[in-house]
Design an enzyme around this catalytic site. Structure first.
Site, PDB file in Angstrom:
ATOM      1  N   GLY A 116      -0.455  -0.905   0.790  1.00 13.46           N
ATOM      2  CA  GLY A 116       0.438  -1.904   1.362  1.00 13.46           C
ATOM      3  C   GLY A 116       0.691  -1.761   2.842  1.00 13.46           C
ATOM      4  N   GLU A 136      27.727   9.834  -7.813  1.00 11.03           N
ATOM      5  CA  GLU A 136      27.338   9.259  -6.518  1.00 11.03           C
ATOM      6  C   GLU A 136      28.298   9.712  -5.420  1.00 11.03           C
ATOM      7  OE1 GLU A 136      24.509   8.072  -6.184  1.00 11.03           O
ATOM      8  OE2 GLU A 136      24.107   7.811  -8.320  1.00 11.03           O
TER       9      GLU A 136
HETATM   10  N1  LIG Z   1       1.073  -4.209   9.589  1.00 11.98           N
HETATM   11  C1  LIG Z   1       1.345  -5.333   8.918  1.00 11.98           C
HETATM   12  N2  LIG Z   1       1.727  -6.439   9.586  1.00 11.98           N
HETATM   13  C2  LIG Z   1       2.009  -7.566   8.925  1.00 11.98           C
HETATM   14  N3  LIG Z   1       1.961  -7.687   7.590  1.00 11.98           N
HETATM   15  C3  LIG Z   1       1.600  -6.625   6.866  1.00 11.98           C
HETATM   16  C4  LIG Z   1       1.284  -5.398   7.496  1.00 11.98           C
HETATM   17  N4  LIG Z   1       0.944  -4.516   6.540  1.00 11.98           N
HETATM   18  C5  LIG Z   1       1.043  -5.153   5.363  1.00 11.98           C
HETATM   19  N5  LIG Z   1       1.450  -6.424   5.547  1.00 11.98           N
HETATM   20  C6  LIG Z   1       1.688  -7.400   4.488  1.00 11.98           C
HETATM   21  O1  LIG Z   1       1.459  -6.792   3.244  1.00 11.98           O
HETATM   22  C7  LIG Z   1       0.403  -7.424   2.543  1.00 11.98           C
HETATM   23  C8  LIG Z   1      -0.443  -6.403   1.818  1.00 11.98           C
HETATM   24  O2  LIG Z   1      -1.123  -5.618   2.743  1.00 11.98           O
HETATM   25  P1  LIG Z   1      -2.633  -5.183   2.507  1.00 11.98           P
HETATM   26  O3  LIG Z   1      -3.141  -5.754   1.240  1.00 11.98           O
HETATM   27  O4  LIG Z   1      -3.379  -5.444   3.728  1.00 11.98           O
HETATM   28  O5  LIG Z   1      -2.382  -3.652   2.326  1.00 11.98           O
HETATM   29  P2  LIG Z   1      -3.461  -2.538   1.980  1.00 11.98           P
HETATM   30  O6  LIG Z   1      -3.174  -1.415   2.877  1.00 11.98           O
HETATM   31  O7  LIG Z   1      -4.800  -3.127   1.978  1.00 11.98           O
HETATM   32  O8  LIG Z   1      -2.988  -2.182   0.543  1.00 11.98           O
HETATM   33  P3  LIG Z   1      -3.843  -1.601  -0.661  1.00 11.98           P
HETATM   34  O9  LIG Z   1      -4.159  -0.216  -0.303  1.00 11.98           O
HETATM   35  O10 LIG Z   1      -2.875  -1.739  -1.790  1.00 11.98           O
HETATM   36  O11 LIG Z   1      -5.037  -2.503  -0.786  1.00 11.98           O
HETATM   37  C9  LIG Z   1      -0.348  -8.192   3.594  1.00 11.98           C
HETATM   38  O12 LIG Z   1      -0.957  -9.312   3.055  1.00 11.98           O
HETATM   39  C10 LIG Z   1       0.731  -8.553   4.577  1.00 11.98           C
HETATM   40  O13 LIG Z   1       1.425  -9.694   4.150  1.00 11.98           O
HETATM   41 ZN   LIG Z   2      21.990  11.739  -8.194  1.00 12.05          ZN
END
Ligand SMILES: Nc1ncnc2c1ncn2[C@@H]1O[C@H](COP(=O)(O)OP(=O)(O)OP(=O)(O)O)[C@@H](O)[C@H]1O
Ligand SMILES: [Zn+2]
Length: 668
Positions: free
Chosen positions: A186, A406
Site C-alpha cells: 500500500g 485504558e
Molecule cells: N505515495 C502515494 N501517493 C498517492 N497515493 C498513494 C500513494 N501510495 C499509495 N497510494 C494510494 O494507495 C493505492 C494503493 O497503492 P499501490 O497499489 O500502488 O500500493 P502497492 O505498494 O503497490 O501495494 P501492494 O504491495 O499491496 O501491491 C493507490 O492506488 C493510491 O490510491
Molecule cells: Zn491494553
C-alpha cells in the site's frame, strides 16, 4: 446416420411391431403385401408395414440383406423402403479408442489440481489467461504520487530512457533492465510503476507473481515468454511484475525441495532478462514487500540491479498524499490536513486514500455536502481499527474494567517522561479492540532510545496493572499488551544489545518472521545458559516496567478514578479533556543512567552542537564552550544533564512511530 435409398416415407408410424418369422416376411414381400420397410442392416432386422397397416419385425441371417433389398425393389406394392446402416460416427469411434487415455488425463488433471490446493483452476485456466496479463497505457503521472520523492528521482532516468531509447542507445548508456521496488503493502509501488509508463507514454504490461504460481503446470513459463514477446513488439514498454516474491523465492527452498512450476517460471524470467538488452527498449519493474526472500539470482547485475525503497511516508509525505486524494472532494474549510497528517503516523498511501474515501462515504451517509474535520477523525479511527461497533452490548461491569485498563495505559504514559502524549482515549469497541488509548508521537522518529522503550514497556503494562490494582483480578483483555511488551523486551535484549548482562550482541530469537529453511537455524544459535539468561533479562525488564506502572497508579489512584468516571460518562475523551484530568500529575524524573557500560566510563564531554542549537545560544555561551577550561566543561555538563542515559540505540526506523504510539492499544 441414415443411408437413404429412394425416398423416405413415414415408416411404421410408431405402432409397436409384431414379431414375425423371417419366412413370413419373405412371403409377405413376395405376395406384394408390404407397403414400406425399413432395413436395419447392422442388426439384421427388418421392420415392415403391410398394405393393411400391420407392422411386423423380423430378423434374418447373415447375407440375406441383399436378397431382401432385391425383393423389396422388385415388389410392386412397396412404396418405399429404407435401409438403415447404423454406423458410429468418426467422433464416436475416436472417442471410444481414446476414452481410456482421456480418463487417465482427467485423473491426472484432478490430482494436479488437488495438489495445487483445490478449487477448479484447471477448469478455468483458459479464463484466467485473459485477465492475467493486462496491458494499457496509464494516464497517471508522477504528480499523482506524493511523499515518494526519492523513488521518483530514481525513476526519472527510466522515464527519460523510455521516452527516447534511441538517444540512450546511441550514447551506449547503460540502463538497468530491471528495477525492483520494495516496501510495505500500500505504499504506492504499483502507482509508481504506472506513473513511469504514464509519464513516458509507453504501454504498461502487468502481471502478478501469485497469478503465475496459481496457474497450471508449464503455463507459467510460457506466459513469461508471451509477455516478453508482446512487450518487445510494442517497445518501448514497461513490464510490471507485482508480488515477484511469489515466483522469485529462493530456488529449491520451498517445502519438499521446491515448487517446480515456480522454478520454471523464475528460470524463464531469468532467461528472458538475459536475452534482451537495452536495444529492446523494454524495462522490467517488479514490486515486493519481501526483498529478503528473493532468489539472489534475480538481484545479480543485468537483472534487477536497481533497487528502490518505497517506504511508509513521513509527515510531509502524508500531507502530500492527503492533498492528492482530497482533490476533487468537497473538503470543509475547517479541515486541517496538517493535523490529519500528524495523527496518521505509520499510515501508508493506501491507508490515507482510504481515510478520505471513508470520510466521503460517512459524509454522504450523514446527508452532509462537505467532508468536515470531525468526519475525517472518525474515518481515521475506522481505517485504524475497523468500523465502530456501536451495536456491541457491553455490560457495565465490563465497561468499568475496560475504562480502568485504558485509563491505566494513559495515566502511566502521561506520568513518564518519554512516552508519547495521549491523543485520545475511548472505551468504544472498535474492530477487534474493546477500547484503546491513542498516543501520538510529536514527530516521526527513526531512533528509539532505551529510556523510551522502558517507558513504552511501562505504558503497555499500565492497562493490566490497573486491573490488578483496582479489581485484584486480571482479565484476558491484556493479552495483546503482554504480547507486545514481551516482544519489545526480547528485542531489547537480543537485537538492540540493551541488556547489561548480555552486552551488545545479537541473538537469533525466532521473533523475526520465520521464513524458508532459515527458521530452523534461527532457533538455536546459542547455548542453554544464554537462553535462560535471555529469559531472565526479559523477565527483569518486564518486571521493572510492571513495578513502575504499579507505583505510578498507586500514587495517582484518585486521578485514575476521576478519569474512569469521565470515561464511563462520555466513552471517548479528547486530548484536552484528558490533559485537564491529568492536571495533578507530575512527570516522573528521567530514569537512572544506563549501566551497560561495564568498566567503560562514559565520556563527560557533551556532543557537538548543531548549527541550530548554536544559533539558539547567546554569543557568551558559545565563547565559554569554546574556551576549553574546567569551568566551561562543568557548564556544558549542565547544558546536557542526561548525557549518560539518552544513549541513542540501534534504531528501528520507519515503523517505530507506529509501534510505540498511534496503534490502538488493543484489549482483545
Ligand atoms: N505515495 C502515494 N501517493 C498517492 N497515493 C498513494 C500513494 N501510495 C499509495 N497510494 C494510494 O494507495 C493505492 C494503493 O497503492 P499501490 O497499489 O500502488 O500500493 P502497492 O505498494 O503497490 O501495494 P501492494 O504491495 O499491496 O501491491 C493507490 O492506488 C493510491 O490510491
Ligand atoms: Zn491494553
Amino acid at each position: 446416420m441414415f443411408l437413404v435409398v429412394y425416398q423416405v416415407t413415414d415408416l411404421g408410424g410408431g405402432a409397436d411391431p409384431v414379431k414375425a418369422d423371417t419366412s413370413r416376411v419373405f412371403s409377405l414381400i413376395e405376395q406384394d403385401q408390404v407397403r414400406d420397410a425399413q432395413i436395419v442392416d447392422k442388426e439384421q432386422r427388418i421392420e415392415l408395414t403391410t398394405v393393411d397397416g400391420d407392422v411386423y419385425e423380423a430378423y434374418w441371417v447373415n447375407g440375406q440383406g441383399a436378397e431382401l433389398a432385391e425383393q423389396l425393389q422388385a415388389s410392386e406394392s412397396v412404396e418405399a423402403y429404407d435401409v438403415e446402416v447404423p454406423q458410429d460416427s468418426v467422433f464416436v469411434s475416436l472417442l471410444f479408442s481414446f476414452l481410456p487415455l482421456i480418463i487417465i488425463i482427467a485423473i491426472f488433471l484432478f490430482i494436479m489440481n488437488q495438489m495445487q490446493g483445490g478449487g477448479s483452476r484447471v477448469m478455468n485456466f483458459g479464463k484466467s489467461k485473459a485477465k492475467l496479463i493486462t496491458k494499457d497505457t496509464p494516464k497517471s503521472t508522477f504528480s499523482d504520487v506524493a511523499g515518494a520523492d526519492e523513488a521518483i528521482e530514481e525513476l526519472q532516468e527510466i522515464k527519460e530512457f523510455l521516452q527516447n531509447p534511441a538517444k540512450f542507445q546511441s550514447m551506449g548508456a547503460k540502463i538497468p533492465k530491471g528495477v525492483l521496488l520494495y516496501g510495505p503493502p500500500g505504499t504506492g509501488k504499483t502507482l509508481l510503476a504506472r506513473a513511469v509508463a504514464g509519464e513516458a507514454g509507453v504501454p504498461f504490461y502487468s502481471i502478478s507473481g501469485s497469478d503465475f504460481v496459481e496457474m497450471f503446470v508449464g503455463v507459467g513459463a510460457s506466459r513469461v515468454r508471451d509477455l516478453f514477446e508482446q512487450a518487445k513488439t510494442n517497445a518501448p514498454a514497461i513490464i510490471f511484475v507485482d508480488e515477484i516474491d511469489a515466483v522469485g523465492r529462493h530456488r529449491g527452498a520451498g517445502m519438499g525441495g521446491g515448487h517446480d512450476e515456480r522454478e520454471q517460471t523464475l528460470n524463464q524470467m531469468l532467461v528472458e532478462m538475459d536475452g534482451f538488452d537495452v536495444k529492446s527498449g523494454v524495462i522490467l519493474i517488479a514490486a515486493t514487500n519481501r526483498p529478503d526472500i528473493l532468489d539472489p539470482a534475480l538481484l545479480r547485475p543485468g537483472r534487477f540491479d536497481r533497487q528502490i525503497v518505497v517506504d511508509r511516508p513521513d509527515m510531509e509525505g502524508r500531507k502530500g498524499i492527503l492533498s492528492v486524494h482530497a482533490k476533487g472532494k468537497p473538503i470543509a474549510p475547517d479541515v486541517d490536513l496538517d493535523v490529519i497528517a500528524r495523527r496518521t503516523a505509520g499510515f501508508t498511501g493506501a491507508d490515507l486514500s482510504n481515510v478520505l474515501n471513508e470520510g466521503a462515504l460517512l459524509s454522504a451517509r450523514g446527508g452532509r455536502n462537505q467532508i468536515d474535520m470531525e468526519t475525517l477523525e472518525e474515518a481515521i479511527d475506522r481505517v485504524m481499527a475497523g468500523p465502530e461497533r456501536k451495536t456491541r452490548v457491553m455490560s457495565d461491569a465490563e465497561k468499568k474494567v475496560i475504562a480502568y485498563h485504558e485509563g491505566g495505559h494513559a495515566l502511566v504514559g502521561h506520568a513518564l517522561p518519554n512516552a508519547d502524549p495521549v491523543h485520545k482515549i475511548t472505551i468504544l469497541p472498535r474492530g477487534r479492540a474493546l477500547g484503546y488509548t491513542m498516543s501520538v508521537p510529536m514527530e516521526d522518529k527513526f531512533l528509539t532510545s532505551r529510556s523510551e522503550m522502558m517507558d513504552q514497556l511501562a505504558m503497555m503494562l499500565g492497562g493490566r496493572t490497573a486491573e490488578e490494582l483496582v479489581f485484584h483480578e486480571p482479565t484476558t483483555g491484556a493479552a495483546n499488551d503482554i504480547d507486545k511488551a514481551t516482544s519489545l523486551a526480547r528485542n531489547m535484549v537480543t537485537e538492540y544489545g540493551m541488556s547489561e548482562r548480555l552486552g551488545a550482541r545479537k541473538f537469533g530469537n525466532g521473533n523475526t518472521e520465520p521464513f524458508l529453511g532459515r527458521e530452523m537455524s534461527h532457533s538455536r544459535e546459542y547455548s542453554e545458559e544464554i537462553a535462560s539468561l535471555i529469559d531472565e533479562e526479559v523477565r527483569r525488564l518486564i518486571e521493572s516496567a510492571h513495578d513502575e506502572a504499579w507505583e505510578i497508579l498507586v500514587e495517582y489512584r484518585e486521578v485514575l478514578d476521576d478519569l474512569v468516571l469521565n470515561l464511563l460518562d462520555k466513552e471517548t475523551l479528547s486530548k484536552e479533556e484528558v490533559l485537564e484530568i491529568f492536571e495533578p500529575i507530575r512527570k516522573r524524573p528521567s530514569r537512572g543512567s544506563y549501566k551497560g557500560y561495564g568498566k567503560r566510563l562514559p565520556s563527560d564531554k557533551p556532543p557537538v552542537l548543531t548549527p541550530k542549537e548554536l544559533a539558539l545560544m547567546g554569543p557568551k555561551d558559545v565563547q565559554e564552550l569554546g574556551s576549553g577550561n574546567g569551568q566551561s566543561s562543568r557548564h556544558a555538563q549542565q547544558a546536557w544533564p542526561e548525557a549518560d542515559e539518552s544513549e541513542a540505540t540501534g534504531g528501528r526506523n520507519g515503523d517505530s512511530g507506529r509501534e510505540g504510539g498511534s496503534e490502538p492499544e488493543d484489549r482483545d
